[in-house]
Design a protein around this motif. Sequence first.
Motif, PDB file in Angstrom:
ATOM      1  N   ALA A   1      22.212  -0.427 -10.513  1.00 59.19           N
ATOM      2  CA  ALA A   1      23.114   0.129 -11.523  1.00 59.19           C
ATOM      3  C   ALA A   1      24.453   0.526 -10.932  1.00 59.19           C
ATOM      4  O   ALA A   1      25.474   0.552 -11.639  1.00 59.19           O
ATOM      5  N   ASP A   2      24.507   0.830  -9.641  1.00 59.94           N
ATOM      6  CA  ASP A   2      25.758   1.210  -8.988  1.00 59.94           C
ATOM      7  C   ASP A   2      26.550   0.014  -8.480  1.00 59.94           C
ATOM      8  O   ASP A   2      27.635   0.183  -7.909  1.00 59.94           O
ATOM      9  N   GLY A   3      25.994  -1.187  -8.653  1.00 60.88           N
ATOM     10  CA  GLY A   3      26.671  -2.384  -8.172  1.00 60.88           C
ATOM     11  C   GLY A   3      26.366  -2.725  -6.729  1.00 60.88           C
ATOM     12  O   GLY A   3      26.910  -3.690  -6.193  1.00 60.88           O
ATOM     13  N   SER A   4      25.510  -1.929  -6.083  1.00 63.73           N
ATOM     14  CA  SER A   4      25.152  -2.193  -4.689  1.00 63.73           C
ATOM     15  C   SER A   4      24.080  -3.276  -4.618  1.00 63.73           C
ATOM     16  O   SER A   4      23.230  -3.382  -5.505  1.00 63.73           O
ATOM     17  N   PHE A   5      24.108  -4.057  -3.551  1.00 67.38           N
ATOM     18  CA  PHE A   5      23.106  -5.093  -3.367  1.00 67.38           C
ATOM     19  C   PHE A   5      21.798  -4.474  -2.882  1.00 67.38           C
ATOM     20  O   PHE A   5      21.781  -3.608  -2.009  1.00 67.38           O
ATOM     21  N   VAL A   6      20.708  -4.947  -3.469  1.00 73.70           N
ATOM     22  CA  VAL A   6      19.366  -4.464  -3.146  1.00 73.70           C
ATOM     23  C   VAL A   6      18.483  -5.675  -2.867  1.00 73.70           C
ATOM     24  O   VAL A   6      18.527  -6.665  -3.604  1.00 73.70           O
ATOM     25  N   THR A   7      17.698  -5.602  -1.802  1.00 73.22           N
ATOM     26  CA  THR A   7      16.730  -6.670  -1.532  1.00 73.22           C
ATOM     27  C   THR A   7      15.508  -6.450  -2.408  1.00 73.22           C
ATOM     28  O   THR A   7      14.835  -5.420  -2.302  1.00 73.22           O
ATOM     29  N   VAL A   8      15.225  -7.398  -3.278  1.00 68.48           N
ATOM     30  CA  VAL A   8      14.103  -7.265  -4.205  1.00 68.48           C
ATOM     31  C   VAL A   8      12.834  -7.808  -3.571  1.00 68.48           C
ATOM     32  O   VAL A   8      12.875  -8.570  -2.596  1.00 68.48           O
ATOM     33  N   ASP A   9      11.709  -7.389  -4.110  1.00 69.23           N
ATOM     34  CA  ASP A   9      10.420  -7.869  -3.601  1.00 69.23           C
ATOM     35  C   ASP A   9      10.144  -9.301  -4.042  1.00 69.23           C
ATOM     36  O   ASP A   9       9.614 -10.100  -3.269  1.00 69.23           O
ATOM     37  N   LEU A  10      10.497  -9.610  -5.280  1.00 71.04           N
ATOM     38  CA  LEU A  10      10.234 -10.931  -5.851  1.00 71.04           C
ATOM     39  C   LEU A  10      11.440 -11.383  -6.657  1.00 71.04           C
ATOM     40  O   LEU A  10      12.214 -10.552  -7.150  1.00 71.04           O
ATOM     41  N   VAL A  11      11.584 -12.692  -6.805  1.00 68.84           N
ATOM     42  CA  VAL A  11      12.614 -13.264  -7.674  1.00 68.84           C
ATOM     43  C   VAL A  11      11.910 -14.136  -8.702  1.00 68.84           C
ATOM     44  O   VAL A  11      11.284 -15.136  -8.360  1.00 68.84           O
ATOM     45  N   VAL A  12      12.006 -13.725  -9.975  1.00 62.70           N
ATOM     46  CA  VAL A  12      11.457 -14.504 -11.091  1.00 62.70           C
ATOM     47  C   VAL A  12      12.647 -14.830 -11.981  1.00 62.70           C
ATOM     48  O   VAL A  12      12.976 -14.086 -12.905  1.00 62.70           O
TER      49      VAL A  12
ATOM     50  N   THR B   1       0.839  -1.192   0.000  1.00 66.57           N
ATOM     51  CA  THR B   1       0.000   0.000   0.000  1.00 66.57           C
ATOM     52  C   THR B   1       0.881   1.251   0.000  1.00 66.57           C
ATOM     53  O   THR B   1       1.859   1.345   0.733  1.00 66.57           O
ATOM     54  N   ASN B   2       0.522   2.198  -0.834  1.00 70.22           N
ATOM     55  CA  ASN B   2       1.257   3.465  -0.983  1.00 70.22           C
ATOM     56  C   ASN B   2       2.648   3.276  -1.582  1.00 70.22           C
ATOM     57  O   ASN B   2       3.446   4.225  -1.586  1.00 70.22           O
ATOM     58  N   ARG B   3       2.949   2.075  -2.048  1.00 70.45           N
ATOM     59  CA  ARG B   3       4.213   1.859  -2.769  1.00 70.45           C
ATOM     60  C   ARG B   3       4.028   2.285  -4.214  1.00 70.45           C
ATOM     61  O   ARG B   3       3.009   2.003  -4.840  1.00 70.45           O
ATOM     62  N   ASP B   4       5.030   2.954  -4.768  1.00 69.87           N
ATOM     63  CA  ASP B   4       4.942   3.361  -6.166  1.00 69.87           C
ATOM     64  C   ASP B   4       5.910   2.592  -7.055  1.00 69.87           C
ATOM     65  O   ASP B   4       6.085   2.913  -8.232  1.00 69.87           O
ATOM     66  N   ARG B   5       6.553   1.539  -6.483  1.00 69.80           N
ATOM     67  CA  ARG B   5       7.520   0.782  -7.274  1.00 69.80           C
ATOM     68  C   ARG B   5       7.634  -0.642  -6.729  1.00 69.80           C
ATOM     69  O   ARG B   5       7.613  -0.866  -5.518  1.00 69.80           O
ATOM     70  N   LEU B   6       7.743  -1.601  -7.663  1.00 72.96           N
ATOM     71  CA  LEU B   6       7.966  -3.010  -7.318  1.00 72.96           C
ATOM     72  C   LEU B   6       9.292  -3.420  -7.930  1.00 72.96           C
ATOM     73  O   LEU B   6       9.532  -3.201  -9.122  1.00 72.96           O
ATOM     74  N   VAL B   7      10.168  -4.037  -7.129  1.00 74.55           N
ATOM     75  CA  VAL B   7      11.505  -4.422  -7.584  1.00 74.55           C
ATOM     76  C   VAL B   7      11.568  -5.938  -7.702  1.00 74.55           C
ATOM     77  O   VAL B   7      11.261  -6.660  -6.744  1.00 74.55           O
ATOM     78  N   ILE B   8      11.969  -6.428  -8.876  1.00 74.77           N
ATOM     79  CA  ILE B   8      11.988  -7.866  -9.154  1.00 74.77           C
ATOM     80  C   ILE B   8      13.369  -8.269  -9.640  1.00 74.77           C
ATOM     81  O   ILE B   8      13.944  -7.630 -10.531  1.00 74.77           O
ATOM     82  N   GLY B   9      13.908  -9.338  -9.066  1.00 75.26           N
ATOM     83  CA  GLY B   9      15.185  -9.887  -9.502  1.00 75.26           C
ATOM     84  C   GLY B   9      14.985 -10.893 -10.612  1.00 75.26           C
ATOM     85  O   GLY B   9      14.150 -11.796 -10.493  1.00 75.26           O
ATOM     86  N   VAL B  10      15.732 -10.739 -11.705  1.00 79.71           N
ATOM     87  CA  VAL B  10      15.607 -11.616 -12.871  1.00 79.71           C
ATOM     88  C   VAL B  10      16.991 -11.984 -13.387  1.00 79.71           C
ATOM     89  O   VAL B  10      17.983 -11.326 -13.076  1.00 79.71           O
ATOM     90  N   LYS B  11      17.047 -13.026 -14.182  1.00 82.46           N
ATOM     91  CA  LYS B  11      18.284 -13.380 -14.866  1.00 82.46           C
ATOM     92  C   LYS B  11      18.513 -12.429 -16.043  1.00 82.46           C
ATOM     93  O   LYS B  11      17.570 -11.796 -16.531  1.00 82.46           O
ATOM     94  N   ASP B  12      19.753 -12.356 -16.510  1.00 78.81           N
ATOM     95  CA  ASP B  12      20.040 -11.434 -17.610  1.00 78.81           C
ATOM     96  C   ASP B  12      20.841 -12.073 -18.746  1.00 78.81           C
ATOM     97  O   ASP B  12      21.211 -11.392 -19.702  1.00 78.81           O
ATOM     98  N   ASP B  13      21.098 -13.392 -18.672  1.00 77.82           N
ATOM     99  CA  ASP B  13      21.956 -14.024 -19.687  1.00 77.82           C
ATOM    100  C   ASP B  13      21.354 -15.313 -20.227  1.00 77.82           C
ATOM    101  O   ASP B  13      22.071 -16.213 -20.660  1.00 77.82           O
ATOM    102  N   GLN B  14      20.022 -15.397 -20.226  1.00 72.78           N
ATOM    103  CA  GLN B  14      19.352 -16.615 -20.680  1.00 72.78           C
ATOM    104  C   GLN B  14      18.413 -16.281 -21.839  1.00 72.78           C
ATOM    105  O   GLN B  14      17.272 -15.869 -21.624  1.00 72.78           O
ATOM    106  N   PRO B  15      18.870 -16.437 -23.090  1.00 74.69           N
ATOM    107  CA  PRO B  15      18.020 -16.119 -24.239  1.00 74.69           C
ATOM    108  C   PRO B  15      16.706 -16.887 -24.208  1.00 74.69           C
ATOM    109  O   PRO B  15      16.678 -18.079 -23.923  1.00 74.69           O
ATOM    110  N   GLY B  16      15.627 -16.170 -24.464  1.00 76.49           N
ATOM    111  CA  GLY B  16      14.309 -16.784 -24.459  1.00 76.49           C
ATOM    112  C   GLY B  16      13.674 -16.847 -23.088  1.00 76.49           C
ATOM    113  O   GLY B  16      12.458 -16.926 -22.968  1.00 76.49           O
TER     114      GLY B  16
END
Length: 387
Positions: free
Chosen positions: A143-154, A78-93
């Motif tokens: 983007a700065d290389g800092s670790f961030v706790t994401v809301d979800l991991v997909v 509630t009252n959140r304006d952003r959702l942060v999700i962790g995803v892979k970045d090197d898996q085509p498809g």
Amino acid sequence: MKGSHRQAATGRAELDRDDETSSTPPAPAAPARASRSRQLRLAALLLLLVVVVAATVRVIVATGPPTWDELRERAGLTNRDRLVIGVKDDQPGVAQKLENGAFEGFDIDIAYMIAEDLGFDAPEVTLLSIESEDRARRQARDADGSFVTVDLVVASYSITEQRRDQGVTFSFPYLETEQSVLTLASDPRQVASLRDLERAKVCTLGTSTSEQRLREAGANPIGRNRISQCIQALYDGEVDAVTTDAAILAGFVGPRPPGELPPATKLLRPKELRHWDIGAESAEKWGVNTGPVPEMRDLVNLSLQQSAKGPDGDRWKAAFDRYLASEQQYSNPQQVAVGRQPEPEETVEVRQWPWERWALPSPGRPRSGVPSAARAPSRRNRRSSGC
């Protein structure tokens, strides 16, 4: 005279009758009293009904399922304006970051689908790259290389009992695939099972449980943090094969669709690859790491439940057809993934009105309830490669 007396008497009699008529009391008031009595009884009955309904509503609200808004509030959205999700970045498809910084793939579409059902439009979603070993902790880098706790991991995260025992909270599964193997097309060996890789150097993700299975088959497992590192090692002749989930490996077999932007992670000296079906008995079912808050898990499960059973089921199918089904022709006879969303393991119930106890979608999408789905058979005794 007598006639006068008679007229006078008649007149007095008529006057007496007029007096009697004027002095006669009105008709009895019994019907009016009966009407008022009925009105009072009706009012009392209505009051009793209101009290009963109010008490019933109070009990249902106190003991029944929560509303969608209550779930969002308890999940901290509630009252959140952003959702942060962790995803892979090197898996085509599946999930790949492009040269321009955008992400694409099946997992990416699923992430946006879930975010939309949680109340977040695409511009309100931040996707961050996450490594395999950080998925359990939900730690991604910004983007700065800092670790961030994401809301979800997909992030092509296989559901395993070991991971659950370690504290990972998984959603319902959203994709079913199986373990497979890649070799160079020029390699003459035939691979029908992991035992055909005896004494071979086989690369796999270091955080998966497939390393033990490779050792049991007599192979020499080599772990890497990223699947793209395994593929590059295969191109360079440093390993003989790569093994992980078929849906991940399939993206490296066929050519990139024409017109697509180049990926951010570029592989050098690519070679033609061959996809092998090793007859894996256990299924790999991918789930979302929803974190420790039960209401967040329920919201994600409600989204997956609606995509599987509700009118918006074409969203899942569209993502599958676009990214995974299109790769099948290059991976035959190995199946890339099952072309049907896994059945929800149970029904998530939310309440829109106090008397409603069935599953409902997010606001703005009024739909009928969803029937309970049969619980999927347990795979506790089956081992998983656990991508």
